[in-house]
Design a protein around this motif. Structure first.
Motif, PDB file in Angstrom:
ATOM      1  N   VAL A 120      69.658  78.802  54.166  1.00 23.24           N
ATOM      2  CA  VAL A 120      69.297  80.223  54.207  1.00 23.24           C
ATOM      3  C   VAL A 120      69.318  80.679  55.663  1.00 23.24           C
ATOM      4  O   VAL A 120      68.631  80.107  56.514  1.00 23.24           O
ATOM      5  CB  VAL A 120      67.896  80.451  53.597  1.00 23.24           C
ATOM      6  CG1 VAL A 120      67.463  81.901  53.777  1.00 23.24           C
ATOM      7  CG2 VAL A 120      67.889  80.071  52.120  1.00 23.24           C
TER       8      VAL A 120
ATOM      9  N   GLU B 183      67.638  87.241  55.098  1.00 22.51           N
ATOM     10  CA  GLU B 183      67.117  87.815  53.861  1.00 22.51           C
ATOM     11  C   GLU B 183      67.287  89.323  53.886  1.00 22.51           C
ATOM     12  O   GLU B 183      67.084  89.974  54.930  1.00 22.51           O
ATOM     13  CB  GLU B 183      65.643  87.454  53.678  1.00 22.51           C
ATOM     14  CG  GLU B 183      65.044  87.929  52.369  1.00 22.51           C
ATOM     15  CD  GLU B 183      63.597  87.513  52.200  1.00 22.51           C
ATOM     16  OE1 GLU B 183      63.011  87.833  51.144  1.00 22.51           O
ATOM     17  OE2 GLU B 183      63.050  86.878  53.132  1.00 22.51           O
TER      18      GLU B 183
ATOM     19  N   TYR C  33      68.681  86.427  49.449  1.00 24.03           N
ATOM     20  CA  TYR C  33      68.903  85.609  50.642  1.00 24.03           C
ATOM     21  C   TYR C  33      70.386  85.529  50.994  1.00 24.03           C
ATOM     22  O   TYR C  33      71.253  85.540  50.114  1.00 24.03           O
ATOM     23  CB  TYR C  33      68.371  84.187  50.420  1.00 24.03           C
ATOM     24  CG  TYR C  33      66.903  84.141  50.055  1.00 24.03           C
ATOM     25  CD1 TYR C  33      65.920  84.395  51.010  1.00 24.03           C
ATOM     26  CD2 TYR C  33      66.501  83.858  48.755  1.00 24.03           C
ATOM     27  CE1 TYR C  33      64.575  84.360  50.680  1.00 24.03           C
ATOM     28  CE2 TYR C  33      65.163  83.817  48.408  1.00 24.03           C
ATOM     29  CZ  TYR C  33      64.206  84.072  49.373  1.00 24.03           C
ATOM     30  OH  TYR C  33      62.881  84.049  49.042  1.00 24.03           O
TER      31      TYR C  33
END
Length: 389
Positions: free
Chosen positions: A86, A89, A94
């Motif tokens: 990740v 966001e 995400y």
């Protein structure tokens, strides 16, 4: 038993557990404590074929930037599980990317990843992923051999082919490991094993607490499976457009539509079903309900279209618990953490099982009859009934 023997058996058990966890995770569609990467998209953090410790999403906190997550892709790898990092966001979810990739998954056409798609997080220590080199390579090799063997047998017998063989190799290997473990258990409990040293234990007798532990293990395993396997995340497609239609999932910006979701209970115990929003602009009413034995219930799912036009995906998590506690208590425990509710349910099952076993058998150890015994099963049952009456 020497320390070398104990070490050897411990290592063998650890390897067997690793194999079973990897294969069962693959069959269930999500990693169970262990996973592996099949490509080099996460190099140099994870090389192709490396295994890693996968913490199920039910046991993790909020996903943060820098986490390595395992998610159910929509476009990548034909929609299979993908392990990427990740890196950001947005309001829609995400942003993810493989460490070796020059562009994000979303730049390549993968929609933003939502919480409902994430099934596990790779365990990291001081920012470094904990990996098990070559573990995935070994598993894929064994699975490939098993699938090839199945393909040969299927062609000879005229059985169906590719679609049915997917995952079957893993199932065959897991079955073989289970047989190996069962054989080892029989060897340890069987009366025919010759000891070089005199044993103080009584022959053909299984300790009461050992037998009870095995019974509890079976009960808890099946109870947990009954709660975890039917649960999951439902996916809803939503289109926000200036030209809405009669389709409840094709809406004008800001408009809300309602769908009906059916909760089926095919088991022989009532369940408490809890629904949690796993993405934005989705809700369920009621949020929880009790569904009776071999019955079904209905939940109203509300979807709200974003102000910006486009195609979106919404996720709704469904959790199931055996109704062995008051529903309000289960829902409260679920609010603390789903694992808390599962642990409480299993605690009740363990307590009831122990009470029943103690009431029927007492604390006496269990004697296993040798092959030379000619006492019939009906006679043994009659003796036991006389004891109870």
């Amino acid at each position: 038993m020497t320390s070398a023997t104990l070490l050897k058996r411990g290592l063998g058990l650890a390897v067997a557990v690793c194999i079973v966890l990897l294969l069962v995770g693959q069959l269930l569609g999500q990693p169970i404590l262990l996973g592996y990467v099949a490509t080099g998209s996460m190099e140099p953090t994870m090389n192709a074929g490396d295994g890693f410790v996968a913490v199920p999403s039910i046991a993790t906190g909020d996903v943060e930037e820098g986490d390595i997550v395992v998610f159910e892709a929509r476009e990548l790898h034909d929609g299979e599980l993908t392990t990427h990092r990740v890196i950001g966001e947005t309001d829609e979810g995400y942003v993810t990317r493989g460490d070796a990739n020059p562009f994000t998954d979303q730049d390549g056409g993968e929609p933003h990843v939502t919480d409902g798609q994430i099934v596990a997080t790779a365990w990291q220590v001081n920012g470094e992923a904990v990996t098990l080199p070559y573990l995935g390579t070994a598993i894929m090799g064994v699975q490939s051999v098993a699938e090839s063997a199945y393909g040969t047998v299927a062609s000879v017998l005229g059985l169906t082919t590719t679609a049915d063989s997917e995952g079957l190799g893993a199932m065959l290997v897991a079955f073989g490991v289970a047989l190996l473990g069962f054989g080892t258990l029989l060897e340890r409990l069987g009366p025919g094993r010759r000891e070089t040293r005199r044993s103080r234990s009584r022959e053909n007798v299984i300790a009461f607490w050992t037998a009870l532990g095995l019974v509890l293990l079976v009960f808890v395993t099946f109870a947990t499976a009954a709660m975890v396997v039917p649960a999951g995340t439902a996916e809803y497609e939503l289109v926000s457009t200036d030209s809405p239609s009669d389709d409840p999932q094709v809406l004008a910006p800001g408009e809300t539509a309602e769908l009906t979701r059916t909760v089926d209970n095919a088991g022989y115990l009532p369940i408490v079903a809890v629904h949690d929003a796993a993405s934005r602009n989705i809700a369920a009413d009621p949020g929880s309900q009790t569904v009776g034995i071999r019955s079904s219930g209905e939940t109203t799912v509300s979807l709200t279209a974003p102000e910006e036009t486009g195609e979106y995906t919404r996720h709704l998590g469904e959790y199931r618990y055996l109704a062995v506690l008051p529903p309000s208590v289960i829902v409260w425990l679920h609010g603390l953490h789903p694992l808390a509710a599962i642990a409480a349910v299993n605690g009740v099952i363990v307590g009831v099982t122990v009470a029943i076993v103690l009431a029927i058998f007492g604390y006496n150890d269990l004697r296993v009859r040798s092959a030379g015994s000619h006492v019939s099963l009906s006679t043994r049952l009659q003796r036991k009934l006389r004891e109870w009456l």
